[in-house]
Design a protein around this motif. Structure first.
Motif, PDB file in Angstrom:
ATOM      1  N   THR A   1      -2.207  17.675  -1.774  1.00 20.78           N
ATOM      2  CA  THR A   1      -2.409  16.731  -0.674  1.00 20.78           C
ATOM      3  C   THR A   1      -3.189  17.390   0.452  1.00 20.78           C
ATOM      4  OG1 THR A   1      -0.340  15.614  -1.246  1.00 20.78           O
ATOM      5  CG2 THR A   1      -1.238  15.203   0.956  1.00 20.78           C
TER       6      THR A   1
ATOM      7  N   ILE B   1       2.373  19.348  -2.535  1.00 20.64           N
ATOM      8  CA  ILE B   1       1.832  19.419  -1.174  1.00 20.64           C
ATOM      9  C   ILE B   1       0.493  20.151  -1.105  1.00 20.64           C
ATOM     10  CG2 ILE B   1       2.270  20.436   1.104  1.00 20.64           C
ATOM     11  CD1 ILE B   1       5.102  19.370   0.926  1.00 20.64           C
TER      12      ILE B   1
ATOM     13  N   PHE C   1       3.292  21.454   7.607  1.00 22.60           N
ATOM     14  CA  PHE C   1       2.309  20.690   6.838  1.00 22.60           C
ATOM     15  C   PHE C   1       1.041  20.461   7.657  1.00 22.60           C
ATOM     16  CE2 PHE C   1       0.455  16.517   5.730  1.00 22.60           C
ATOM     17  CZ  PHE C   1       0.090  16.766   4.420  1.00 22.60           C
TER      18      PHE C   1
ATOM     19  N   TYR D   1       9.111  22.600   4.389  1.00 24.38           N
ATOM     20  CA  TYR D   1       8.411  21.585   5.187  1.00 24.38           C
ATOM     21  C   TYR D   1       9.368  20.650   5.923  1.00 24.38           C
ATOM     22  CZ  TYR D   1       4.289  23.173   2.666  1.00 24.38           C
ATOM     23  OH  TYR D   1       3.277  23.949   2.149  1.00 24.38           O
TER      24      TYR D   1
ATOM     25  N   THR E   1       7.491  19.492  -3.503  1.00 20.86           N
ATOM     26  CA  THR E   1       6.975  20.690  -2.840  1.00 20.86           C
ATOM     27  C   THR E   1       5.701  21.184  -3.519  1.00 20.86           C
ATOM     28  OG1 THR E   1       9.228  21.312  -2.234  1.00 20.86           O
ATOM     29  CG2 THR E   1       7.543  23.023  -2.078  1.00 20.86           C
TER      30      THR E   1
ATOM     31  N   PRO F   1       6.826  12.434   3.380  1.00 17.19           N
ATOM     32  CA  PRO F   1       7.664  13.632   3.307  1.00 17.19           C
ATOM     33  C   PRO F   1       9.007  13.363   2.651  1.00 17.19           C
ATOM     34  CG  PRO F   1       7.423  12.868   5.580  1.00 17.19           C
ATOM     35  CD  PRO F   1       6.427  12.132   4.761  1.00 17.19           C
TER      36      PRO F   1
END
Length: 357
Positions: A152, A149, A205, A195, A146, A120
């Motif tokens: 991921t 994400i 997340f 997040y 950002t 993060p």
């Protein structure tokens, strides 16, 4: 003890008893991330439990933290795991894959692409990690952008589908120590976007990962493992830890996941609160549970299942020993990870069962 040996419906599967083999990293996978040559035998030996949760399996190249850990994201992984899941099912157990993205707990020497870990925030844990060259300092991770994400999160979704393709009955999201937990922890998450910051944002997340997996394979095939009392690997939540987990578990409960798996370190009041917030099955792991306490959490209604780690590692016939009141083998910590100089099977598939002890 008797309550542990009764059957239970968990999500869409029927379990033969309420004992769970906890996920345990063994570091015996092949270099391509496929299960090692004795993995099917290892897991099959222990399939008298109700549920087997596999060792942590990375959902991507970025997700690998340690050497010789398995993956579940390419065709070769699926083919290798199919032999393992078949052995587990043949023994009567069901199997959930634990999806483990290591995040910052990684080293370039341990990953297929040899890149720094992602996290993060660009905050190193201040610890060392084992590599094939020996212990090394964990380098500074790269903070996920950002806009990265969603990709991921999609890695988790894709790995969940591949786990089912490999014969898994479901997946467990690993929410202790690694990427999920790193987003939750104040010490690892210094983001200023949606997040990071407030606890509701730091939980976003993990919630989005769970939502993606539920959309892919169903809530009744999805579980999550958390440990509110875990403070290792440079992680902490400040004074808001209990409130963070009350909020997080409450939000996860709305998704109707198959189970919540808690590794418990002593805050009984918080555990009681989480039990009240959670309306599906709860698996409880007490790392130092004494034998005289086996079954007490299920009998009291605090948990629906109990998970055991090193005791199932060292006792392939754990259920038979419990039924017979027989002594338990002691796990050898020196052979937890990787193969030993004496051979690949040592500390892995050679623990004696009652009939050959």
């Amino acid at each position: 003890m008797k309550a542990l040996l009764t059957p239970l419906t968990l999500g869409r599967v029927q379990l033969q008893n309420r004992i769970v083999m906890a996920p345990m990293t063994r570091a015996r996978a092949n270099t391509d991330g496929t299960p090692g040559k004795l993995a099917a035998e290892y897991y099959g030996q222990r399939a008298s439990v109700g549920l087997v949760i596999t060792e942590g399996t990375q959902p991507s190249d970025d997700g690998q933290g340690y050497p010789a850990t398995p993956g579940i994201y390419i065709d070769a992984h699926v083919a290798g795991w199919q032999e393992v899941t078949a052995a587990i099912h043949a023994g009567g157990a069901r199997v959930f894959f634990q999806l483990m993205h290591a995040g910052r707990m990684s080293h370039p020497d341990n990953t297929p692409h040899h890149r720094q870990g992602v996290a993060p925030s660009a905050v190193a844990p201040g610890e060392q990690i084992f590599t094939l060259a020996g212990m090394q300092d964990i380098p500074m991770p790269r903070a996920l952008l950002t806009e990265e994400i969603p990709a991921t999160i999609n890695e988790y979704r894709h790995a969940a589908r591949r786990a089912v393709d490999a014969g898994g009955d479901g997946v467990e999201i690993h929410g202790v120590a690694y990427l999920i937990h790193q987003f939750l922890a104040l010490s690892a998450n210094r983001r200023t976007d949606r997040y990071g910051g407030a606890l509701q944002h730091r939980a976003r997340f993990a919630i989005e990962v769970a939502q993606a997996i539920v959309a892919e394979i169903g809530a009744d095939r999805t579980g999550i493992r958390l440990s509110p009392g875990f403070t290792g690997m440079g992680l902490h939540h400040g004074d808001e830890g209990p409130d963070l987990y009350r909020y997080f578990v409450g939000e996860l409960d709305k998704l109707g996941l198959a189970y919540l798996h808690i590794v418990h370190y002593g805050d009984e009041a918080l555990l009681s609160d989480l039990r009240k917030l959670w309306h599906q099955a709860l698996i409880l792991n007490r790392p130092e549970r004494a034998r005289e306490d086996f079954g007490k959490d299920v009998a009291s209604g605090l948990a629906d299942l109990e998970s055991y780690g090193q005791m199932t590692l060292a006792n392939p016939d754990f259920i038979a020993r419990l039924k017979a009141g027989a002594p338990l083998n002691t796990a050898d910590r020196a052979t937890y990870f990787g193969s030993s100089p004496e051979g690949y099977a040592v500390g892995y598939t050679d623990y004696p069962a009652l009939h050959r002890s």
